[in-house]
Each structure stands twice: as structure tokens, then as C-alpha cells.
Enzyme design. Sequence first.
Site, PDB file in Angstrom:
ATOM      1  N   LYS A  86     -19.115 -71.737  -4.634  1.00 48.04           N
ATOM      2  CA  LYS A  86     -19.061 -72.141  -6.041  1.00 48.04           C
ATOM      3  C   LYS A  86     -20.427 -72.601  -6.547  1.00 48.04           C
ATOM      4  CE  LYS A  86     -16.448 -75.412  -8.927  1.00 48.04           C
ATOM      5  NZ  LYS A  86     -15.281 -76.296  -8.909  1.00 48.04           N
ATOM      6  N   ASP A 141     -14.823 -88.129 -11.006  1.00 50.80           N
ATOM      7  CA  ASP A 141     -14.369 -87.159 -10.005  1.00 50.80           C
ATOM      8  C   ASP A 141     -15.268 -87.238  -8.768  1.00 50.80           C
ATOM      9  OD1 ASP A 141     -13.770 -84.939  -8.487  1.00 50.80           O
ATOM     10  OD2 ASP A 141     -13.715 -83.540 -10.160  1.00 50.80           O
ATOM     11  N   GLU A 164     -12.719 -78.879 -15.770  1.00 56.17           N
ATOM     12  CA  GLU A 164     -11.940 -79.694 -14.816  1.00 56.17           C
ATOM     13  C   GLU A 164     -11.526 -81.050 -15.416  1.00 56.17           C
ATOM     14  OE1 GLU A 164     -14.570 -79.608 -11.471  1.00 56.17           O
ATOM     15  OE2 GLU A 164     -14.166 -77.492 -11.116  1.00 56.17           O
ATOM     16  N   ASP A 217      -7.256 -74.457  -9.405  1.00 56.70           N
ATOM     17  CA  ASP A 217      -8.445 -75.308  -9.261  1.00 56.70           C
ATOM     18  C   ASP A 217      -9.296 -74.637  -8.186  1.00 56.70           C
ATOM     19  OD1 ASP A 217     -10.318 -77.198  -8.563  1.00 56.70           O
ATOM     20  OD2 ASP A 217      -8.880 -78.734  -7.929  1.00 56.70           O
TER      21      ASP A 217
END
Length: 623
Positions: A83, A205, A183, A20
Site C-alpha cells: 500500500k 488511527d 478511512e 478496508d
Amino acid sequence: MGYIELNVLNNQSSLAMGIDLGTTNSLAAVWKDGRPVIVHPEGKSGSIPSVIHFPTDGSQLKIGREGRDHAAAAPERTLFSVKRLMGRPEADVQDELARVPFPTSEGEDGVLRVNVDGREFTPQELSALILNRVHDHGCRALNDEKPDRVVITVPAYFDDAQRQATRDAARLAGLDVLRIVNEPTAACLAYGLDQEKSGNVVVYDLGGGTFDVSVLSIADGVFKVLSTAGDTHLGGDDFDNALVGLIIDGLQGDLTEEELKDPGFLTAARLSAERCKHALSTDPQAELHMVLASRGVTFHRTVTRSEFEDLVRPLVERTIDSCRRALSDANLEPGDIDEVVMVGGSTRVPMVQAAVESFFGRIPHTELNPDEVVALGAAVQAHILIGGSRDMLLLDVIPLSLGLETVGGAISKLVMRNSTIPCSVTEGFTTYADNQTGIDFHVVQGEREMVSDCRSLAKFQLKGIPPMPAGMARVAVRFHVDADGLLTVSAREESTGASTRVEVEPMSGLSDEEVERMLLSSVEHAEEDFAVRRAADLVTEIGTMRTATERSLEGVREHLDRETLEDIEAALAASREADTGGTDAERLQAVRDELERATLPLAALLMDDVAKAALSGKRLEDV
Ligand code: AMP
């Protein structure tokens, strides 16, 4: 032509790693002993902050926790949130660049570069450093086995360029990417939802700095992303900031405006705020405490959970607005969603769980660690891709059935013995008496038919059911057994959303011999159990029939002839006696049948009224 046989050395690991690669933290998992596990050296956390620090003396880079420690003192040399920059041209990330303290530029190839000490790094190169660190960290826990084949997760909304940049980062790190996985898909895999035949799932999330909600459909184990929504700058950090606001207000007189904006002060305030926030997830109140030794200033204040909730309510509501948008984009209603999965550390906040539960009208999955779900799912995917059988996850089975006590001391078994874990079962329950505002649940284990012959695991109560006639309340009870065998029982009343839950370790304190003894005794007592169970069920059924008969009699009594009325009264009297001493199934069956026979004219009369009402156009309630 002759062929020469070569002896090819095959050093490939039999493992594959799931990674992850997060905006703030990254972590790795592998499949081990039939289940996915987070890999971390003993005594260390698996989570690695996605932060890289470049020391001024040119010494070795500090990546992870060590790197993060330099963020406040040397912000321009400590890179984070890489990211957010992956695979995106400078023009598209202006708002992101405005938030980072390090300089960037765009190369001739159109790829963004981060500049440190006159050197330029692409986001791919920086991500490669983080991947390397996460991979190494994980391998140290695997006795130096090096699974170079990896599955890496990315947000569902990542476009092709962002996915390609992630692949490039892995290649630079010397890793062989088996697949890039969404994800939310990974989160579903961790919960074993791929084993559902079909359905719609929402993955909510809420991490430290980002919020994503995805709607997925499953068909024969294949996930399809129907829609995504979210907020790229909303998360636990904002919850912390709300509490930092309280510190700043409280220190107005003690510190100057300059001091209150000092990065060192703000970092310390955020740490205190985060500590307090974490405590409020379990405690009704917590201390917000900060000491500024250099200024001889101390801040101290007790914050109640409801104060905190008032502060963060607008933020939580924004996430629900995103859920609404995602559902509407997928052309679905909350009621169309079969499962809701919670991901990200901030979903530990009780108010977040309650808001999600109330919006979707179902209890979300929170059984797994929300920080680990995505990495665990990536490991499941990696394992499947190297040819491992998913069935291995099913190695563990439940040795004894799990259920709830129902009226009359009988058991309703929800999870049957030999069910493979992890597993979830939901069943609907209702109230037995009029105006019952609470339900007592008794969780039991065993193969026998009556509670008295089974093992009691836990008792809990669901309160807050609005008063209504017996049988009208709708209570969904879910049994979830996770891969470690931990049982979570949750109950939720549909109309008010009132809910409660309990966790039990069903096998704790039970030896193999005891399990065997319980199984044997169920076989030995099978016949007698069947009779007792039948009797208990009949007593319950008779009770329900009697209540319905008594209620129906009111109002129509005068329309029944005397003989019928006496017949019914006699059957009712016999049914009252059945409640006591009710173990003779044959006699109870006779009482039940007699009550049914005696009330046939009453049923006919009621049916007649209904029919007449229909013919005359009257509403049923008016009859
Ligand atoms: P993630 O990005 O998924 O690692 O989530 C990190 C966020 O979760 C941070 O804002 C943490 O403060 C928050 N978090 C972690 N544990 C808790 C907790 N027990 N209660 C509230 N927030 C938490």
C-alpha cells in the site's frame, strides 16, 4: 422499427461489500440484518494479512496468513506494505524501498515494479491479489453470494494518483468500485456520526506500523477533511520493539551480537513482545517470555504496565504532537472537537486512550472493535450507495429508558425509551456536597420515576475529584448504546481528566413479558409516580436552597434586622424537617416557597452589596 424484448439475466448481488485495504491487514464487511458486519468464514478471523508469498517451486501464491508465515524465511519473495508504494513514482518512495527486502525497479511508464523471480509486478497488480483474497474470503461467509460492487477505503492523505491506483487494483481484481472512501470518514460512518447535524470530529488511527490523525467537519451528514497529520512509521510495532529491547539487553551475555541480529531470533522476540503488550492492555503486569530451544536459552521477565508505559511514553507523545499539528492546521482548539474516534489495534493500549482523552478533554469512542471500524464504515457507505436505507440501522430501539440515580432517589433519564441504536447521549453532572471527591453512579433502567421502582443495572464510582464547593465540579457522563445493545457508561471530571467507565448489557436476563410488565406498570403508576418524583425533586431543591442560604447568612447576619433573621431561621428549620418524611408534594412546595419568601430580604441585601461593589469599582470577591 420493431423492438424485440430480451430477457436479460441479472445476477447482481443485492449486497455491496466494504473493504478496508490496509498496509498490514485487510478486511471486508457487508450490511446484514440492519447493520454492518465483518464477513469471515466460520471459525476464521476476518482479518487477512496484506502479504503475498511467491513459493520457489512456482506453486500457487500464498496470500494472507499463510504468506506471512514465510516472511522470516524467505523475505525477498514475501511482499508486504504494498500500500505504501501505490500510485507513487520510485523517487518519492526511496525511504520506503530502503525498508523492504524485495528488489524493485521503475518501468518506462514511470510505474514502480516489484521484481520476483525475474517477473515484474506493479503495486496495483499486487493489491489486486490481496483484494481478490479478501473478497473471496468474505464471499465464503455469504453462502457464495458474490457482491462484486465494493467500497474501498484509503487514507485521507492519498492523492489522486494513489486513489486511481487503488481503483485500478480493484478493476484488475474484477471488482466494481462504487466509491473510494477516506478511512476516517468510514470510521465516522461506523459510529453513525453522519447523523449528527454538524460538528468537528477527530479520528485517531494508531495501527501496527502507521499513525494517522484526521480532523473532519460534518455538515448535514457530509464529511469534509479539514486536516491530516501523522507518522508513516509509528505504531504498535514500535511498542513491540521497545519490549524486544528488554529481551536483547537480558540476553547480552548468552547470545553473540550476530545471533541477536538474526532475523529468526528477532521474529520470535517480536512475537513474545507483542503477546506481552497485548496482556498489558488488560492486566497490570505480564510475562515477557521467550525460549530459544536451539541454543538452550530462556528469557523470562515480568513487565509491569507502568514500566511499559515509561518505555512507550515518547512514542505516544509523538502522536499527541501530531494531533496538535492537525488541530492547528484546521484552525481549531481541542475544545472545538465534538467527538473523537479511535481506530487501529494500538488504541487498545490504556495509556494511548488516556493521552487522547486528556488532550482533547473528552472520552473517545472505543465501543467498536478498533480493527474493524473502517471496514464496518465502508460497508455502511456501500449499503447507502446501492440504495439501501441508512434508517435500517435504526431497526433496533431501546425498549426501556436508561438513566442515572440522582440525589433523592429520583432518576435522570439519559437515553429515552424507543431511542434508535446505536446512540450516544452526554449530560453534565456535578457534586452535591462541598469537598466531595468522588461520585457514586447508579445506572438504572425503566420508565418509573424513582430508582426503587426501576431495574438496577450497575453501580460504579468516579474518584479523584479535587475538593471544591458543591456544584462546582463538572462531570460529563456519556451513555453509548452500540448496535448490539451493549451500554457503555463513561464519566469524566473536566478539570483533572479523572475518568471511569462501565459496560452493561441492559437487556440481558429480561424477557419480552418483563419489558411489557415494566411498561404497563409505568402507565398504571403514572399519576402517583409524578407526585413522588415531584416530591423528590422538591426535597433536593430545598436542600440546595438551604445550603446556599446558610452559606450566605454567614458574614451578613449582623446587617439583617432581628425579625427577618428569625423569619429565615424558622424557614430553615422547617426545611430541615422536610428532608425526612418528604413525600407530600403540596407540603414540600409550601416549605420551598416559604424559604424563598423568607430569604428575599437576604437576597436583596446581597444584591445591594454586589451593586455597591460594582459602583465603587471593588472586586466582587472583596465584598
Ligand atoms: P492494526 O494495524 O490496526 O491491525 O493494528 C495492529 C496493531 O495493534 C499491532 O501492533 C497489534 O499488536 C496492536 N494490538 C492489537 N491488539 C492489541 C491489544 N490488546 N493491546 C495492545 N496492542 C494491540
